[in-house]
Design a protein around this motif. Structure first.
Motif, PDB file in Angstrom:
ATOM      1  N   LEU A   1       6.296   6.267  -1.621  1.00  0.00           N
ATOM      2  CA  LEU A   1       7.446   4.516  -1.298  1.00  0.00           C
ATOM      3  C   LEU A   1       6.353   3.836  -1.314  1.00  0.00           C
ATOM      4  O   LEU A   1       6.538   2.860  -2.396  1.00  0.00           O
ATOM      5  N   GLY A   2       5.471   3.058   0.046  1.00  0.00           N
ATOM      6  CA  GLY A   2       3.997   2.675  -0.200  1.00  0.00           C
ATOM      7  C   GLY A   2       3.171   2.123  -1.446  1.00  0.00           C
ATOM      8  O   GLY A   2       3.424   0.772  -2.126  1.00  0.00           O
ATOM      9  N   VAL A   3       3.277   3.144  -2.565  1.00  0.00           N
ATOM     10  CA  VAL A   3       2.716   3.085  -3.447  1.00  0.00           C
ATOM     11  C   VAL A   3       3.197   2.795  -4.497  1.00  0.00           C
ATOM     12  O   VAL A   3       3.859   1.654  -5.461  1.00  0.00           O
ATOM     13  N   LEU A   4       4.037   2.713  -4.484  1.00  0.00           N
ATOM     14  CA  LEU A   4       6.147   2.671  -5.827  1.00  0.00           C
ATOM     15  C   LEU A   4       6.247   0.947  -5.641  1.00  0.00           C
ATOM     16  O   LEU A   4       6.158  -0.466  -6.152  1.00  0.00           O
ATOM     17  N   CYS A   5       5.721   0.532  -4.251  1.00  0.00           N
ATOM     18  CA  CYS A   5       6.741  -0.699  -4.060  1.00  0.00           C
ATOM     19  C   CYS A   5       5.107  -1.789  -4.150  1.00  0.00           C
ATOM     20  O   CYS A   5       5.348  -2.897  -4.771  1.00  0.00           O
TER      21      CYS A   5
ATOM     22  N   GLY B   1       1.919   4.170   4.944  1.00  0.00           N
ATOM     23  CA  GLY B   1       2.706   3.550   4.063  1.00  0.00           C
ATOM     24  C   GLY B   1       2.008   2.373   3.794  1.00  0.00           C
ATOM     25  O   GLY B   1       1.897   1.856   2.401  1.00  0.00           O
ATOM     26  N   LEU B   2       1.208   1.933   4.166  1.00  0.00           N
ATOM     27  CA  LEU B   2       0.941   1.368   4.036  1.00  0.00           C
ATOM     28  C   LEU B   2      -0.573   0.819   3.321  1.00  0.00           C
ATOM     29  O   LEU B   2      -1.382   0.510   2.522  1.00  0.00           O
ATOM     30  N   LEU B   3      -1.266   2.345   3.266  1.00  0.00           N
ATOM     31  CA  LEU B   3      -2.246   2.596   2.664  1.00  0.00           C
ATOM     32  C   LEU B   3      -1.850   3.106   1.110  1.00  0.00           C
ATOM     33  O   LEU B   3      -2.463   2.914   0.231  1.00  0.00           O
ATOM     34  N   GLY B   4      -0.309   3.733   0.557  1.00  0.00           N
ATOM     35  CA  GLY B   4       0.746   3.440  -0.482  1.00  0.00           C
ATOM     36  C   GLY B   4      -0.182   2.133  -0.991  1.00  0.00           C
ATOM     37  O   GLY B   4      -0.164   1.664  -2.061  1.00  0.00           O
TER      38      GLY B   4
ATOM     39  N   VAL C   1      -7.524   3.246   7.042  1.00  0.00           N
ATOM     40  CA  VAL C   1      -6.104   2.743   5.725  1.00  0.00           C
ATOM     41  C   VAL C   1      -6.505   1.468   6.014  1.00  0.00           C
ATOM     42  O   VAL C   1      -6.385   0.361   4.627  1.00  0.00           O
ATOM     43  N   MET C   2      -7.240   0.641   7.201  1.00  0.00           N
ATOM     44  CA  MET C   2      -7.938  -0.951   6.104  1.00  0.00           C
ATOM     45  C   MET C   2      -8.510  -1.159   5.659  1.00  0.00           C
ATOM     46  O   MET C   2      -8.131  -2.132   4.870  1.00  0.00           O
ATOM     47  N   ALA C   3      -9.512  -0.229   5.242  1.00  0.00           N
ATOM     48  CA  ALA C   3     -10.576  -0.403   4.023  1.00  0.00           C
ATOM     49  C   ALA C   3      -9.489   0.088   3.005  1.00  0.00           C
ATOM     50  O   ALA C   3     -10.128  -1.236   2.203  1.00  0.00           O
ATOM     51  N   VAL C   4      -8.984   0.588   2.788  1.00  0.00           N
ATOM     52  CA  VAL C   4      -7.855   0.547   1.528  1.00  0.00           C
ATOM     53  C   VAL C   4      -7.401  -0.237   1.384  1.00  0.00           C
ATOM     54  O   VAL C   4      -7.570  -0.823   0.009  1.00  0.00           O
ATOM     55  N   VAL C   5      -6.600  -0.924   2.412  1.00  0.00           N
ATOM     56  CA  VAL C   5      -6.079  -1.483   2.104  1.00  0.00           C
ATOM     57  C   VAL C   5      -6.901  -3.488   1.779  1.00  0.00           C
ATOM     58  O   VAL C   5      -6.483  -4.181   0.905  1.00  0.00           O
ATOM     59  N   VAL C   6      -7.878  -3.736   2.454  1.00  0.00           N
ATOM     60  CA  VAL C   6      -9.099  -4.776   2.302  1.00  0.00           C
ATOM     61  C   VAL C   6      -9.449  -4.711   0.725  1.00  0.00           C
ATOM     62  O   VAL C   6      -9.529  -5.748  -0.445  1.00  0.00           O
ATOM     63  N   ILE C   7      -9.640  -3.308   0.460  1.00  0.00           N
ATOM     64  CA  ILE C   7     -10.003  -3.008  -1.345  1.00  0.00           C
ATOM     65  C   ILE C   7      -8.980  -4.072  -2.027  1.00  0.00           C
ATOM     66  O   ILE C   7      -9.442  -4.371  -2.692  1.00  0.00           O
ATOM     67  N   GLY C   8      -7.735  -3.299  -1.531  1.00  0.00           N
ATOM     68  CA  GLY C   8      -6.887  -3.929  -2.746  1.00  0.00           C
ATOM     69  C   GLY C   8      -6.928  -4.987  -2.235  1.00  0.00           C
ATOM     70  O   GLY C   8      -5.914  -5.228  -3.898  1.00  0.00           O
ATOM     71  N   GLN C   9      -6.572  -5.757  -1.251  1.00  0.00           N
ATOM     72  CA  GLN C   9      -6.594  -7.073  -1.512  1.00  0.00           C
ATOM     73  C   GLN C   9      -7.673  -7.987  -1.906  1.00  0.00           C
ATOM     74  O   GLN C   9      -7.562  -8.639  -3.123  1.00  0.00           O
ATOM     75  N   ILE C  10      -8.633  -6.845  -2.441  1.00  0.00           N
ATOM     76  CA  ILE C  10     -10.091  -8.504  -3.394  1.00  0.00           C
ATOM     77  C   ILE C  10      -9.788  -7.745  -4.494  1.00  0.00           C
ATOM     78  O   ILE C  10      -9.181  -8.896  -4.935  1.00  0.00           O
TER      79      ILE C  10
END
Lengths: 249, 260
Positions: free
Chosen positions: A68-72, A155-158, A233-242
């Motif tokens: 669901l997080g991925v789809l979001c 969810g955040l990881l997604g 999770v935080m690392a993936v979320v930060v990379i996503g933001q970049i």
């Protein structure tokens, strides 16, 4: 930010596939708990019966929440609405933060509600069937809280994986294969070759163990392991933001 | 256009709206409305919800959503999923999204693309209406016949570079060919006179096209030589002719009609 969060929540809830995923994530533990409570032999009921049922079915729900997080995030790219989203809110950090907040709150509320419904339903059915013993375990509350925390983090990881890949199949494959295949393979290979158990060092391995009732064998303890998974999770979320900030929409 | 609104990174230069970069607007829909692709909507979401999430992100009320749906004629299908919309309906929905914040500037990319004649006329009238309300309407299109009907000013771009910027009339004056069409019973006698005066005559079924002389000069020559003319009309190439004349060296991909 509140308006943006409401906008993101509306996006999430106004698509049927998302609702179906949420329903599956909620329905699985509830159905499992209800069925076990109905069909288990009363002599076999223990204080751990309901918590274990919630924990095991909750682990599947966590992965659905990850999807669901991925789809979001990835629906924005697969449906090309990302351009509209970023045209309406040019600050990409705000958009990303709003998505994370919505997933955080929605998944926390969803999993908490599911656990409460499971406990209530399980207890009601067992007591209606004449069970008078204890249905709680001293560690149950901590395990439930860990279940909610891990679900929210997956969810955040997604969302983070979605921002990195921008592609639903890729991100869903990663979020499913990582815990179900990659970590098991790595764990088994290391165990075979080096005779070492590294499960506690594998992010999903550590996270899923925090949802167990007994965590005495957990290297970092329940909180430590949650924190360890949180760092991943935080690392993936930060990379996503970049990636979101740098790449063209 | 994507660079103007910060969707793609700029290599150089800047674009501002009222002196402000688009990416610096907190609620840009109140200043600039953008329609880049009518297909930019989730097929599983209703038209109303599509506009509602956009509105909420910019603090726009629900009642405005209903207003713009009414404005573009989609009220009756507001609850229908976008996936079931025709291209024309999607264009209308896209335009409703553009108008949500009642912006002073409107940016549209190929708004008439793929529309049926009725849809094209509707878009044309809508754009004219928006411009008449003192909004800046910025349209990108390859349909030059449409542009010639609605545009006041042109920006011509070839291979990513600005080729010219002027009004439609100026553009045609500058780049389109002009000639004079004449018809009458004595054209064979008149042709040598025109050629001696510097004109080029090209006979046609019912008359002739005269190049390099204007209508006044041709009329005076006809009067001086007692030539009867039934028609004398200046003709100008279309916007498309002028565009092709100007951009012939800036076309990236050339096709050929021969050898098929």
């Amino acid at each position: 930010m509140l308006g943006l969060c409401r906008s993101e929540f509306l996006k999430l809830r106004s698509v049927r596939s998302n609702l179906m995923m949420a329903l599956a994530a909620a329905g699985l533990p509830i159905a499992g708990t209800v069925l076990v409570s109905i069909f288990i032999s009363i002599e076999n009921v223990e204080a751990t019966t309901i918590p274990r049922m919630i924990g095991s079915s909750g682990n599947v729900s966590m992965l659905i929440i990850g999807i669901l997080g991925v789809l979001c995030m990835t629906q924005e790219y697969s449906q090309s609405t990302i351009r509209l989203t970023l045209a309406a809110t040019p600050n990409r950090y705000s958009v990303y933060l709003a998505k994370l907040l919505v997933v955080f709150v929605t998944m926390a509320v969803l999993m908490t509600s599911v656990i409460l419904v499971c406990i209530a339903a399980g207890n009601a059915i067992l007591s209606a069937r004449g069970y008078t013993g204890d249905t709680t375990h001293p560690n149950a509350q901590a395990a439930y809280l860990a279940l909610v925390a891990v679900s929210v983090m997956i969810g955040l990881l997604g969302v983070g994986l979605g921002a990195i890949t921008r592609n639903p199949p890729s991100a869903i494959a990663i979020i499913l294969l990582w815990p179900l295949l990659v970590e098991i393979l790595i764990g088994n290979i290391v165990a075979s070759v080096f005779s070492r158990n590294i499960l506690d060092w594998l992010p999903f391995g550590a996270a899923i163990q925090t949802t167990f009732l007994e965590v005495d064998d957990l290297k970092f303890g329940r909180l430590g392991s949650l924190g360890y998974f949180g760092l991943w999770v935080m690392a993936v979320v930060v990379i996503g933001q970049i990636v979101l900030r740098r790449r063209d929409a | 256009m994507r660079c103007m609104i910060g969707l793609d990174q700029l290599d150089a230069g800047s674009a501002t709206f009222n002196g402000q970069r688009y990416v610096d607007f907190r609620r840009p829909l109140h200043t600039v409305g953008v329609l880049l692709d009518a297909g930019n909507a989730h097929v599983g979401r209703s038209a109303r919800n599509h506009l509602r999430w956009l509105a909420q992100s910019n603090g726009i009320s629900k009642s405005r959503v209903d207003e713009v749906l009414d404005l573009v004629g989609l009220t009756d299908v507001a609850r229908r999923k976008v996936g079931k919309f025709s291209l024309g309906m999607k264009q209308r929905l896209g335009l409703a999204a553009v108008l949500l914040g009642d912006p002073r500037a409107v940016i549209l990319d190929e708004p008439a693309n793929g529309l049926d004649p009725e849809g094209i006329r509707w878009i044309r009238e809508m754009l004219k209406k928006l411009a008449s309300e003192d909004r800046a309407v910025f349209v990108s299109s390859h349909l030059l016949s449409e542009i010639s009907l609605i545009a006041d000013n042109l920006i011509v771009i070839g291979k990513g570079r600005l080729i010219d910027q002027c009004s439609v009339t100026e553009f045609i004056d500058r780049y389109a060919q002009r000639w004079v069409y004449i018809a009458g019973p004595q054209l064979r006698d008149f042709a040598p006179i025109l050629e001696r005066a510097g004109g080029q005559v090209e006979f046609h079924e019912s008359g002739a096209f005269v190049h390099k002389l204007d209508a006044a000069a041709i009329g005076e020559l006809a009067a001086k030589n007692s030539i009867v003319l039934h028609q004398l009309a200046t003709q100008t190439g279309s916007l498309e002719d002028a565009f092709l004349e100007l951009t012939s060296s800036s076309v990236e991909y050339h096709g050929s009609l021969g050898g098929a």
